[in-house]
Design an enzyme around this catalytic site. Structure first.
Site, mmCIF file in Angstrom:
data_model
loop_
_atom_site.group_PDB
_atom_site.id
_atom_site.type_symbol
_atom_site.label_atom_id
_atom_site.label_comp_id
_atom_site.label_asym_id
_atom_site.label_seq_id
_atom_site.Cartn_x
_atom_site.Cartn_y
_atom_site.Cartn_z
ATOM 1 N N GLU A 1 0.864 -1.187 0.000
ATOM 2 C CA GLU A 1 0.000 0.000 0.000
ATOM 3 C C GLU A 1 0.896 1.231 0.000
ATOM 4 O OE1 GLU A 1 -2.869 -0.131 3.164
ATOM 5 O OE2 GLU A 1 -3.750 -1.983 2.440
ATOM 6 N N HIS B 1 -8.256 9.870 3.883
ATOM 7 C CA HIS B 1 -7.939 8.792 2.942
ATOM 8 C C HIS B 1 -8.166 9.317 1.529
ATOM 9 C CE1 HIS B 1 -7.810 4.968 0.884
ATOM 10 N NE2 HIS B 1 -7.431 4.386 1.996
ATOM 11 N N ARG C 1 0.044 8.543 2.052
ATOM 12 C CA ARG C 1 -1.346 8.980 1.945
ATOM 13 C C ARG C 1 -1.519 10.499 1.886
ATOM 14 N NH1 ARG C 1 -4.753 5.170 5.685
ATOM 15 N NH2 ARG C 1 -4.205 3.668 4.093
ATOM 16 N N HIS D 1 -10.412 9.864 7.707
ATOM 17 C CA HIS D 1 -10.219 8.423 7.838
ATOM 18 C C HIS D 1 -9.640 8.009 9.189
ATOM 19 C CE1 HIS D 1 -9.553 4.343 6.520
ATOM 20 N NE2 HIS D 1 -8.245 4.436 6.629
ATOM 21 N N ARG E 1 -0.027 8.498 9.528
ATOM 22 C CA ARG E 1 0.126 7.052 9.715
ATOM 23 C C ARG E 1 0.444 6.340 8.401
ATOM 24 N NH1 ARG E 1 -3.646 2.818 9.114
ATOM 25 N NH2 ARG E 1 -5.155 4.398 8.532
HETATM 26 C C1 SIN Z 1 -7.061 0.934 3.090
HETATM 27 O O1 SIN Z 1 -7.402 -0.232 2.917
HETATM 28 O O2 SIN Z 1 -6.767 1.698 2.182
HETATM 29 C C2 SIN Z 1 -7.018 1.463 4.482
HETATM 30 C C3 SIN Z 1 -5.874 0.899 5.169
HETATM 31 C C4 SIN Z 1 -5.508 1.769 6.327
HETATM 32 O O3 SIN Z 1 -6.183 2.751 6.612
HETATM 33 O O4 SIN Z 1 -4.487 1.475 6.932
#
Ligand code: SIN
Length: 566
Positions: A135, A256, A305, A366, A401
């Site tokens: 991610e 997010h 993010r 988020h 985070r």
């Molecule tokens: C996501 O699945 O994009 C969220 C994961 C997260 O907030 O750590």
């Protein structure tokens, strides 16, 4: 502004005793409870401590079950805890506590294996290894997932079933935490609750305990649009502030980047389109089809993010649009069905077929990277009070985070809190004597909630400036004068939202720089000379929020050698 100081008449209707009360039933709360009771794992031995888990809805209703992407840990053959540490520090933009991150990455792999032992069914490759994905901000595949994109739901299922099978753990559902009551020596010795149950524990009462663990989750409902469920009203953070605990870095609210855009009038909990969708190859485009993340960051669509959320906001402004698009058409039907079944179902339910259509997305609130300040054992600044999970600020997230570090944080620090409690509390020891609570009382009108959320979204969202923050502060001040004579759940929640929003605005106004999830249009640069430190928030006895700047050091930033080592 004078915020309400106590949410309850001095004499609760009933009082029950236990050794440890855990407030909240997500990954953090349930892990802590299981460990304290000595339950859940094959071969666990009961410790003899009585644990009571109180939760606002039913056990499985909190944020954990909504987590899609997964849980990050250095589990792959080409990965190490040190690499996980570097990615976490980079995402945290200088404000992580290096020692806390070291704990997280070192203890993370064992904590995830323990979840497997507990019965969590993670997705696996054809050879039986854990399937790992990537991610934003991660340089390795290190996100374990379950049910494709239903990781939180599977973890919660395993934890709930372990808790329900544990005789040492008592559960009270539909119990909203109101306040924390002091001991004679100035610590915390009880929680007051409003239970919407039937029978003995109904209405307002108190649970006395030798330790209180707040694992109440997030604060997302302070905004009009959020990925958080309706229960995320910051109850634990607000109660901790009222009890005199320090809350840290609340200005770093993560938005997010890819929340499904359902129109400008959509409000409340909004569906997430996991970052793992980009981790598997999807990418962002603007209205003209331009891949605008390319050239903005070495990781492009998988940048941390805050970088992606800001780039989307900028592009929306430049093009005068209310959202951008996520292109995941290349996955085809089978990959969508197997890898992202939850998101696919949501998309189809609103008429979007991601195999042939682009997905409209925009940033939404988020995750709170800050929270109740704790040390490495989860202890807050108030004796007897612990905090864990999203409600806490352990120091692992800094200003932003890293994706999928939150479930891990709940697991790792839940285990640490349990160890600390087991080392300090004896099963037969007497309960602490309760002190006298002399604070004033008050409760906000439930009618303020919508206006508060709209104001926060308008002026304290991804983009902030002094004028907007002053506007928000003045509206909150007016709302704090609207008190209620009707003490019911909605009024208590409104009071907590008001307390948390006021603290958040105070911190956001004080931090005159742009860093991580905090973006000031009037102070557009990161300013390490003035702001490489934390903002500690306290609520004074007369209901005023005070902010203290705590200078940091350079240890939260990765060294040049660490970055170069990649
Ligand atoms: C996501 O699945 O994009 C969220 C994961 C997260 O907030 O750590």
């Amino acid at each position: 502004m004078n915020l309400p100081q106590r949410l309850l008449a001095p004499a609760p209707g009933w009082i029950v005793d236990t050794d440890v009360v855990v407030v909240g039933s997500g990954v953090a709360g349930l892990t802590t409870a299981l460990r304290i009771a000595g339950a859940g794992l094959p071969g666990s031995v009961p410790t003899g401590l009585r644990v009571m888990v109180v939760t606002k809805d039913v056990l499985a209703a909190g944020s954990t079950r909504w987590a899609q992407g997964g849980i990050a840990a250095a589990l792959g053959p080409d990965d190490t805890p040190q690499e996980h540490l570097r990615d976490t520090l980079v995402a945290g933009v200088g404000l992580c506590d290096r020692a806390a991150v070291q704990v997280l990455v070192d203890e993370g792999p064992a904590a995830v294996r323990e979840l497997v032992e507990l019965g969590t069914r993670f997705d696996r490759s054809s050879t039986g290894e854990l399937s790992l994905t990537r991610e934003g901000g991660h340089h390795r595949d290190r996100i374990a997932h379950a049910g494709g994109d239903a990781t939180g739901a599977e973890i919660e299922r395993a934890l709930v079933s372990a808790v329900l099978a544990s005789p040492g753990i008592e559960v009270i559902e539909h119990a909203l935490v109101l306040d924390l009551l002091p001991t004679a020596s100035g610590g915390v010795g009880a929680v007051t609750l409003h239970v919407m149950g039937e029978g003995e524990l109904d209405g307002v009462g108190a649970v006395r305990a030798k330790a209180v663990v707040l694992a109440t989750g997030g604060i997302g409902q302070v905004y009009a649009s959020t990925t958080n469920p309706p229960v995320s009203t910051g109850d634990g953070v607000a109660a901790a502030l009222r009890a005199g605990a320090v809350v840290r870095d609340l200005e770093f609210v993560q938005f997010h980047p890819t929340v499904l855009w359902l129109g400008d009038s959509a409000s409340g909990q909004q569906p997430l389109v996991s970052e793992a969708v980009r981790g598997e190859g999807a990418f962002l485009v603007d209205d003209a089809g331009v891949r605008f993340m390319q050239g903005q960051h070495e990781l492009a669509d998988l940048a941390p993010r805050d970088v992606v959320a800001k780039a989307i906001l900028r592009r929306m402004r430049e093009t005068g649009t209310q959202h951008v698009w996520l292109d995941a058409r290349e996955f085809g039907t089978e990959k969508w069905r197997v890898r992202f079944p939850t998101i696919l179902t949501t998309l189809l339910s609103v008429g979007i077929d991601p195999v042939s259509q682009l997905i409209p997305v925009a940033p939404a609130c988020h995750y709170a990277s800050g929270g109740i300040a704790t040390d490495l054992a989860g202890r807050t600044t108030v004796q007897g009070l612990y905090a864990c999970g999203e409600a806490a600020c352990t120091g692992v997230h800094g200003a932003n985070r890293l994706a999928s570090n939150s479930l891990l944080e709940g697991l790792v620090f839940g285990r640490r809190i349990a160890s600390d409690i087991l080392a300090s509390i004896q099963p037969g020891a007497p309960l602490p004597e309760l002190g006298v609570d002399v604070r004033g009382m008050g409760i906000a009108s439930s009618g303020i909630r919508q206006q508060l959320q709209q104001q926060m979204s308008a002026d304290v969202g991804v983009l902030r400036d002094a004028a907007g923050l002053a506007r928000a502060s003045s509206v909150l001040q007016k709302l704090s004068a609207r008190l209620s004579r009707d003490p019911r759940t909605e009024s208590w929640e409104a009071t907590n939202l008001l307390t948390v929003a006021s603290a958040l605005v105070a911190a956001a106004a004080r931090r005159q720089e742009t860093r991580g999830a905090h973006w000031r249009e009037d102070f557009g640069e990161r300013d390490d000379e003035r702001w490489l430190g934390h903002l500690d928030l306290r609520l004074s006895r007369d209901g005023m929020v005070a902010t203290d700047y705590i200078p940091g050091d350079q240890s939260g930033s990765p060294t040049v050698a660490e970055v170069a080592h990649r």
